[in-house]
Each structure stands twice: as structure tokens, then as C-alpha cells.
Design an enzyme around this catalytic site. Structure first.
Site, PDB file in Angstrom:
ATOM      1  N   THR A  92      43.263  40.499  49.543  1.00 16.46           N
ATOM      2  CA  THR A  92      42.051  41.309  49.712  1.00 16.46           C
ATOM      3  C   THR A  92      40.887  40.332  49.796  1.00 16.46           C
ATOM      4  O   THR A  92      40.594  39.646  48.807  1.00 16.46           O
ATOM      5  CB  THR A  92      41.841  42.243  48.500  1.00 16.46           C
ATOM      6  OG1 THR A  92      43.009  43.044  48.341  1.00 16.46           O
ATOM      7  CG2 THR A  92      40.629  43.132  48.712  1.00 16.46           C
ATOM      8  N   LYS A 167      40.812  48.862  53.105  1.00 16.84           N
ATOM      9  CA  LYS A 167      41.059  48.532  51.689  1.00 16.84           C
ATOM     10  C   LYS A 167      39.754  48.605  50.885  1.00 16.84           C
ATOM     11  O   LYS A 167      39.703  49.195  49.801  1.00 16.84           O
ATOM     12  CB  LYS A 167      41.653  47.118  51.628  1.00 16.84           C
ATOM     13  CG  LYS A 167      41.718  46.499  50.256  1.00 16.84           C
ATOM     14  CD  LYS A 167      42.865  47.022  49.442  1.00 16.84           C
ATOM     15  CE  LYS A 167      42.824  46.474  48.024  1.00 16.84           C
ATOM     16  NZ  LYS A 167      43.838  47.020  47.163  1.00 16.84           N
ATOM     17  N   LYS A 242      35.866  42.831  41.875  1.00 13.20           N
ATOM     18  CA  LYS A 242      35.929  42.017  43.098  1.00 13.20           C
ATOM     19  C   LYS A 242      35.832  42.919  44.337  1.00 13.20           C
ATOM     20  O   LYS A 242      35.064  42.659  45.258  1.00 13.20           O
ATOM     21  CB  LYS A 242      37.265  41.245  43.114  1.00 13.20           C
ATOM     22  CG  LYS A 242      37.576  40.569  44.429  1.00 13.20           C
ATOM     23  CD  LYS A 242      39.000  40.013  44.479  1.00 13.20           C
ATOM     24  CE  LYS A 242      39.346  39.573  45.889  1.00 13.20           C
ATOM     25  NZ  LYS A 242      40.691  39.020  46.018  1.00 13.20           N
TER      26      LYS A 242
HETATM   27  P1  NAD Z   1      47.177  35.766  41.629  1.00 12.78           P
HETATM   28  O1  NAD Z   1      45.977  35.017  41.152  1.00 12.78           O
HETATM   29  O2  NAD Z   1      48.229  36.144  40.646  1.00 12.78           O
HETATM   30  O3  NAD Z   1      47.925  34.930  42.813  1.00 12.78           O
HETATM   31  C1  NAD Z   1      47.250  34.189  43.784  1.00 12.78           C
HETATM   32  C2  NAD Z   1      47.979  32.865  43.916  1.00 12.78           C
HETATM   33  O4  NAD Z   1      47.402  32.084  44.961  1.00 12.78           O
HETATM   34  C3  NAD Z   1      47.899  31.990  42.643  1.00 12.78           C
HETATM   35  O5  NAD Z   1      49.205  31.762  42.145  1.00 12.78           O
HETATM   36  C4  NAD Z   1      47.228  30.701  43.125  1.00 12.78           C
HETATM   37  O6  NAD Z   1      47.741  29.543  42.489  1.00 12.78           O
HETATM   38  C5  NAD Z   1      47.566  30.725  44.601  1.00 12.78           C
HETATM   39  N1  NAD Z   1      46.683  29.913  45.418  1.00 12.78           N
HETATM   40  C6  NAD Z   1      45.326  29.851  45.424  1.00 12.78           C
HETATM   41  N2  NAD Z   1      44.906  28.977  46.354  1.00 12.78           N
HETATM   42  C7  NAD Z   1      46.007  28.488  46.954  1.00 12.78           C
HETATM   43  C8  NAD Z   1      46.220  27.566  48.005  1.00 12.78           C
HETATM   44  N3  NAD Z   1      45.200  26.954  48.629  1.00 12.78           N
HETATM   45  N4  NAD Z   1      47.485  27.298  48.386  1.00 12.78           N
HETATM   46  C9  NAD Z   1      48.533  27.889  47.767  1.00 12.78           C
HETATM   47  N5  NAD Z   1      48.393  28.778  46.751  1.00 12.78           N
HETATM   48  C10 NAD Z   1      47.143  29.072  46.368  1.00 12.78           C
HETATM   49  O7  NAD Z   1      46.607  37.031  42.399  1.00 12.78           O
HETATM   50  P2  NAD Z   1      47.402  38.386  42.764  1.00 12.78           P
HETATM   51  O8  NAD Z   1      47.215  39.379  41.670  1.00 12.78           O
HETATM   52  O9  NAD Z   1      48.768  38.019  43.236  1.00 12.78           O
HETATM   53  O10 NAD Z   1      46.529  38.910  43.993  1.00 12.78           O
HETATM   54  C11 NAD Z   1      46.644  38.337  45.298  1.00 12.78           C
HETATM   55  C12 NAD Z   1      45.745  39.119  46.229  1.00 12.78           C
HETATM   56  O11 NAD Z   1      46.148  40.487  46.247  1.00 12.78           O
HETATM   57  C13 NAD Z   1      44.263  39.116  45.823  1.00 12.78           C
HETATM   58  O12 NAD Z   1      43.486  38.996  46.983  1.00 12.78           O
HETATM   59  C14 NAD Z   1      44.073  40.461  45.137  1.00 12.78           C
HETATM   60  O13 NAD Z   1      42.736  40.919  45.242  1.00 12.78           O
HETATM   61  C15 NAD Z   1      45.042  41.335  45.923  1.00 12.78           C
HETATM   62  N6  NAD Z   1      45.577  42.503  45.193  1.00 12.78           N
HETATM   63  C16 NAD Z   1      46.025  42.367  43.920  1.00 12.78           C
HETATM   64  C17 NAD Z   1      46.535  43.485  43.256  1.00 12.78           C
HETATM   65  C18 NAD Z   1      47.045  43.382  41.842  1.00 12.78           C
HETATM   66  O14 NAD Z   1      47.288  44.430  41.219  1.00 12.78           O
HETATM   67  N7  NAD Z   1      47.251  42.182  41.288  1.00 12.78           N
HETATM   68  C19 NAD Z   1      46.581  44.722  43.912  1.00 12.78           C
HETATM   69  C20 NAD Z   1      46.156  44.820  45.233  1.00 12.78           C
HETATM   70  C21 NAD Z   1      45.649  43.688  45.872  1.00 12.78           C
END
Ligand code: NAD
Length: 294
Positions: A92, A167, A242
Site C-alpha cells: 500500500t 485501496k 498510514k
Molecule cells: P512488514 O513491515 O511486516 O514487511 C515489510 C518487509 O519489507 C519487511 O520485512 C522489511 O524488512 C522489508 N523491506 C523493506 N525495504 C526492503 C528492501 N529495500 N528490500 C527488501 N525488503 C525490504 O509489513 P507488512 O505488514 O507485511 O505490510 C506490507 C505492505 O502491505 C504495507 O505496504 C502495508 O501497508 C500493506 N498491508 C498490510 C496489512 C497488514 O495487516 N499487515 C494489510 C493490508 C496491507
């Protein structure tokens, strides 16, 4: 079957990549965090030391990251390595970065899809996510089987960037509806109206919403609502915040005022400051109750 590089193996990305591997795709995964890489070891995919290694020989790249800046830097690094590939971003992120990412893909001759998700970690684990896709028809068609391996509903919302638009608008509605529901319960308590009575009335009246009947912010009224579990997320308050800020930015960039998004963002921000950042967003009712008499 495609070879997929999966970049970003966090709370959402890890189960999504595991589901793709279970569906028969050859997955090479990478995350910047060593612990995220360790978490997926032995779960049907090759875990690589860099994103570039993961992309070698891949014809599809999926990113699941936190911010637009992260997505742009990963796509910039990987696009030159993956000729005639399909890039799918499930994060997102802000509209401007999403559109820029599509532009980069086009310049490199790659197909691209923005495909943010709804359904949270539970939906990711169960391969029941909803994908909101922004893409040219050819890119959407090619992405569909891959998204189907991770989700239950794949919706083509329009051209590049419009998955993020869907979204952001959906979560504006959700954030505002939850805040209004929590505020109504707080007022009802102050007026001496029981939670049960308000629920019984509003759940069959025009105040009804998903926030009330599936995810009630008051404990004991709806099975499985995070309120019953001390507001353990669920959908963390910081993620709701966010998304509301993404809505405010998208609106400001388009010359539109979104006073409801701004008011809701202030409420979730208050709750986050009071320790609710990692709690479920429905816990915003706790911050509202604390305000009574102040
Ligand atoms: P998270 O922080 O658990 O995972 C993101 C991962 O990206 C981390 O492990 C981080 O180390 C990695 N990362 C960051 N920069 C990087 C790079 N340059 N190269 C490789 N890896 C890198 O976040 P999440 O909860 O998995 O969410 C991911 C996305 O999904 C976000 O944009 C969030 O807004 C969206 N989202 C999350 C949820 C939820 O319930 N968690 C629901 C809907 C949408």
C-alpha cells in the site's frame, strides 16, 4: 509456470510467497531483514542474499514493502535485470510513487500492476486476499493466475495506479466508519444507553456497517472481534493511520479537501500516541473514553 522473485517477506509477504510456492511457482525470495529471511527458510522457496540474486532468471517480480520510496528503489534496481518481465507491487503506497513505478516499468519494456490488498495477515495466510489492481489489460491478464494463487478476489479497478486509489478510498471509508461507530458507543455510554441496546438497534437500522456487525469496537457483542481480545491486531492502528495519510496526500495532490479523513487521522494518531500504535484500530474507542470529562 513462471519463476517469481518475491521481495519483502514481512508479515504479509511471507505467507503470500509461501502460498505461491505451494501453488507450484518457483519462488526466489529476498528481504532486507535477516530475521524475515530466516522465517521463510524451509517453506518451499529459495531464499537469496540480495534482491538481484532473487531476480536472476525470474519472469515475474512481486514486491510487498512498506513505502513508495522502498518500492521505487527496488523496482529501479531490478527492472534493468528482468527483460520483458511482469512487475507486481502489492504494497500500500502513495499514488505518486505507484504511478512513477508504472512509468519506470514502461521505460524498461516491462508489464506492471499495482495490486494492493485487503484481508490482512489472516487473509494472506489463507490465500483469501482481495487484490485491487491498476494495470493495462494485458498486464492484468498476465498477473491474474499469480494473484489467484494468493487471493480470493481479483478486481481490475482501471489503469495504472487505480488499484492504490481503490485501496486508499476503501480504507478512508473503513477508518471513518470505525471512528464514528466508536464515538457513537462512547456517547451512548455517557447517555446511559447500554452497549447491547445500541448494538441491537443500529445493527438492524441505518447505522449498520461492517465496523459494527463484523468488527465491533466494544467487547462481547460480535464473535472474533479484536475488542474481545484486548484489541490485539487485527489491523494495527499505525497501518490505518498510514492509509488515512495516503488519502490526505492523494486528495491534496488533486486539490481536494478530505476533512473526514483528516479528523479520523487525528483520532487514530491520539490513540497511537497513547500506546495504541500496534493495537487493533478499533481500540480507538479507548482513547475516546479517556477523553470523557477532559
Ligand atoms: P512488514 O513491515 O511486516 O514487511 C515489510 C518487509 O519489507 C519487511 O520485512 C522489511 O524488512 C522489508 N523491506 C523493506 N525495504 C526492503 C528492501 N529495500 N528490500 C527488501 N525488503 C525490504 O509489513 P507488512 O505488514 O507485511 O505490510 C506490507 C505492505 O502491505 C504495507 O505496504 C502495508 O501497508 C500493506 N498491508 C498490510 C496489512 C497488514 O495487516 N499487515 C494489510 C493490508 C496491507
Amino acid at each position: 509456470m513462471s519463476r517469481v522473485a518475491f521481495i519483502g517477506l514481512g508479515a504479509m509477504g511471507a505467507p503470500m510467497a509461501v502460498n505461491l510456492a505451494a501453488a507450484g511457482y518457483q519462488i526466489a525470495g529476498f528481504d532486507a531483514s535477516a530475521s524475515a529471511r530466516e522465517n521463510v527458510a524451509g517453506q518451499g522457496m529459495k531464499v537469496c542474499p540480495t534482491a538481484e540474486h532473487a531476480t536472476e532468471g525470474a519472469d515475474v517480480v512481486v514486491t510487498m514493502l512498506q513505502t513508495g520510496a522502498q518500492v521505487l528503489s527496488v523496482w529501479e534496481a531490478l527492472l534493468p535485470r528482468a527483460v520483458a518481465a511482469l512487475f507486481i507491487d502489492c504494497s500500500t503506497i502513495d499514488m505518486a510513487s505507484a504511478r512513477r513505478a508504472h512509468g519506470l516499468a514502461q521505460e524498461s519494456g516491462a508489464l506492471s500492476v499495482d495490486a494492493p490488498v485487503s484481508g490482512g495477515v489472516v487473509g494472506a495466510k489463507a490465500a483469501k486476499l482481495t487484490f485491487m489492481c491498476g494495470a493495462e489489460p494485458k498486464a492484468f491478464e498476465r498477473a491474474q493466475p499469480i494473484l489467484k494463487a494468493m487471493g480470493a478476489r481479483i478486481i481490475h479497478c482501471g489503469g495504472p495506479g487505480l488499484g492504490q486509489a481503490a485501496k486508499i478510498c476503501n480504507n478512508l471509508m473503513l477508518g471513518a466508519a470505525m471512528a464514528a461507530t466508536a464515538e457513537a458507543f462512547t456517547l451512548a455510554e455517557t447517555l446511559g444507553l447500554s452497549n447491547q441496546a445500541l448494538f441491537d438497534v443500529a445493527s438492524v437500522s441505518s447505522g449498520q456497517s461492517w465496523s459494527l456487525t463484523s468488527y465491533c469496537p466494544v467487547p462481547g457483542l460480535v464473535a472474533d472481534s479484536p475488542a474481545n481480545n484486548d484489541y490485539r491486531a487485527g489491523f494495527q492502528t499505525k497501518l490505518m493511520l498510514k492509509d488515512l495519510r495516503l488519502a490526505e496526500t492523494a486528495a491534496a495532490d488533486s486539490g481536494l479537501a478530505t476533512p473526514i479523513a483528516s479528523a479520523a487521522a487525528r483520532l487514530y494518531s491520539d490513540y497511537a500516541i497513547q500506546g495504541g500504535e500496534e493495537k487493533d484500530f478499533s481500540g480507538v474507542i479507548q482513547a475516546m473514553r479517556r477523553r470523557k470529562g477532559s
